[in-house]
Design a protein around this motif. Structure first.
Motif, PDB file in Angstrom:
ATOM      1  N   TYR A  18     -30.861 -42.471  16.794  1.00 13.00           N
ATOM      2  CA  TYR A  18     -30.511 -43.822  17.226  1.00 13.00           C
ATOM      3  C   TYR A  18     -31.694 -44.484  17.924  1.00 13.00           C
ATOM      4  CZ  TYR A  18     -25.492 -44.815  16.575  1.00 13.00           C
ATOM      5  OH  TYR A  18     -24.261 -45.152  16.060  1.00 13.00           O
TER       6      TYR A  18
ATOM      7  N   ALA B  17     -16.562 -48.616  18.796  1.00 17.90           N
ATOM      8  CA  ALA B  17     -15.525 -48.351  17.798  1.00 17.90           C
ATOM      9  C   ALA B  17     -15.781 -47.057  17.030  1.00 17.90           C
ATOM     10  CB  ALA B  17     -15.434 -49.519  16.818  1.00 17.90           C
ATOM     11  N   ARG B  18     -17.037 -46.648  16.908  1.00 15.95           N
ATOM     12  CA  ARG B  18     -17.372 -45.434  16.166  1.00 15.95           C
ATOM     13  C   ARG B  18     -17.245 -44.170  17.017  1.00 15.95           C
ATOM     14  NH1 ARG B  18     -22.075 -48.845  14.077  1.00 15.95           N
ATOM     15  NH2 ARG B  18     -21.371 -49.529  12.012  1.00 15.95           N
TER      16      ARG B  18
ATOM     17  N   GLU C 144     -19.387 -52.389  18.109  1.00 16.55           N
ATOM     18  CA  GLU C 144     -19.530 -51.537  16.932  1.00 16.55           C
ATOM     19  C   GLU C 144     -19.749 -50.083  17.322  1.00 16.55           C
ATOM     20  OE1 GLU C 144     -21.529 -54.462  13.572  1.00 16.55           O
ATOM     21  OE2 GLU C 144     -22.801 -53.645  15.164  1.00 16.55           O
ATOM     22  N   ARG C 145     -20.645 -49.875  18.279  1.00 15.98           N
ATOM     23  CA  ARG C 145     -20.907 -48.503  18.709  1.00 15.98           C
ATOM     24  C   ARG C 145     -19.658 -47.900  19.342  1.00 15.98           C
ATOM     25  NH1 ARG C 145     -25.948 -45.725  21.871  1.00 15.98           N
ATOM     26  NH2 ARG C 145     -26.799 -45.923  19.793  1.00 15.98           N
TER      27      ARG C 145
ATOM     28  N   GLU D 193     -26.925 -52.429  16.746  1.00 13.89           N
ATOM     29  CA  GLU D 193     -25.490 -52.591  16.575  1.00 13.89           C
ATOM     30  C   GLU D 193     -24.924 -53.123  17.877  1.00 13.89           C
ATOM     31  OE1 GLU D 193     -23.771 -48.805  15.686  1.00 13.89           O
ATOM     32  OE2 GLU D 193     -24.346 -47.915  17.590  1.00 13.89           O
TER      33      GLU D 193
ATOM     34  N   GLY E 188     -14.736 -41.332  16.283  1.00 14.71           N
ATOM     35  CA  GLY E 188     -15.145 -40.606  15.086  1.00 14.71           C
ATOM     36  C   GLY E 188     -16.281 -39.636  15.365  1.00 14.71           C
ATOM     37  N   TYR E 189     -17.229 -40.083  16.178  1.00 20.67           N
ATOM     38  CA  TYR E 189     -18.319 -39.192  16.548  1.00 20.67           C
ATOM     39  C   TYR E 189     -17.801 -37.984  17.330  1.00 20.67           C
ATOM     40  CZ  TYR E 189     -22.001 -42.511  15.205  1.00 20.67           C
ATOM     41  OH  TYR E 189     -22.845 -43.332  14.510  1.00 20.67           O
TER      42      TYR E 189
ATOM     43  N   PRO F 130     -10.362 -49.090  19.612  1.00 24.45           N
ATOM     44  CA  PRO F 130     -10.827 -49.275  18.242  1.00 24.45           C
ATOM     45  C   PRO F 130      -9.705 -49.107  17.248  1.00 24.45           C
ATOM     46  CG  PRO F 130     -11.511 -47.145  19.090  1.00 24.45           C
ATOM     47  CD  PRO F 130     -10.902 -47.868  20.240  1.00 24.45           C
TER      48      PRO F 130
END
Length: 208
Positions: free
Chosen positions: A163, A177-178, A174-175, A170, A181-182, A208
């Protein structure tokens, strides 16, 4: 009777450090020089020496700030109280959302600087080892064995360095919201809604 010394600077040490930081992150360490900094601040060269012995002392102060802020805060977040591995990872993720905890621009500048400075490279290697140990310890506290903890820690480290070095653009949203998942990728398990909601509430953002 107090005598005012006209050579005494009105700027503080932090002002000089901030100016040096700006130049370091914009143009690299070679551009961090006393006279250009003085001109940038509208101060005399003499005023610099009220705060620092020489340029090397200024550079050392920036390195110590990086060690204390980026590595120090990352280790602290890894050691923070957590009920489970998901909350522990979210604690660490605070660093990626708060520049006051972890300054990505400074981390990139230090890594670029270290390429041509063996002494700094040694300190960078030591910092990376501290970060890895802290992340491994975080996983091991929640039942991951050492080998798996190391792989998962390295995955997080390399992801974040990616990153930084790629200077990924981003939005915060956006970060954010991910991140659930990470967490699932880094732990191999899906975080519960309650874990996500606590993290969201802490940052006062929509789920998110």
């Amino acid at each position: 009777m107090n005598i005012i010394d006209p050579s005494r600077p009105s700027a503080t040490e932090d002002v000089w450090l901030k100016a040096a930081y700006d130049v370091l992150t914009e143009s690299g360490v070679e551009a961090v020089k006393i006279m250009p900094l003085a001109k940038r601040l509208g101060l005399t060269r003499t005023s610099f020496y009220w705060h620092f012995k020489d340029r090397d002392a200024l550079l050392e102060a920036m390195i110590r700030h990086w060690e204390d802020t980026n590595t120090g805060n990352l280790v602290t977040r890894c050691n923070a109280y957590a009920e489970n591995i998901f909350e522990a990872i979210f604690n660490l993720f605070d660093c990626w959302l708060d520049d006051g905890l972890f300054d990505s621009r400074l981390d990139l500048a230090i890594r670029n600087w270290a390429r041509n400075d063996p002494g700094l490279q040694t300190r960078l290697d030591q910092a990376d080892a501290r970060r890895k140990d802290a992340m491994m310890g975080m996983f091991q506290r929640f039942g991951f064995d050492a080998a798996e903890a190391e792989i998962r820690a390295l995955t997080m480290i390399y992801t974040q360095i990616g990153y930084i070095s790629m200077q990924v653009t981003e939005s915060r949203e956006e970060r954010f919201a991910r991140m659930p998942g990470y967490v699932e990728v880094f732990t191999g398990r899906k975080p519960a809604d309650a874990d996500i909601e606590r993290f969201v509430a802490r940052h006062r953002m929509s789920a998110p």
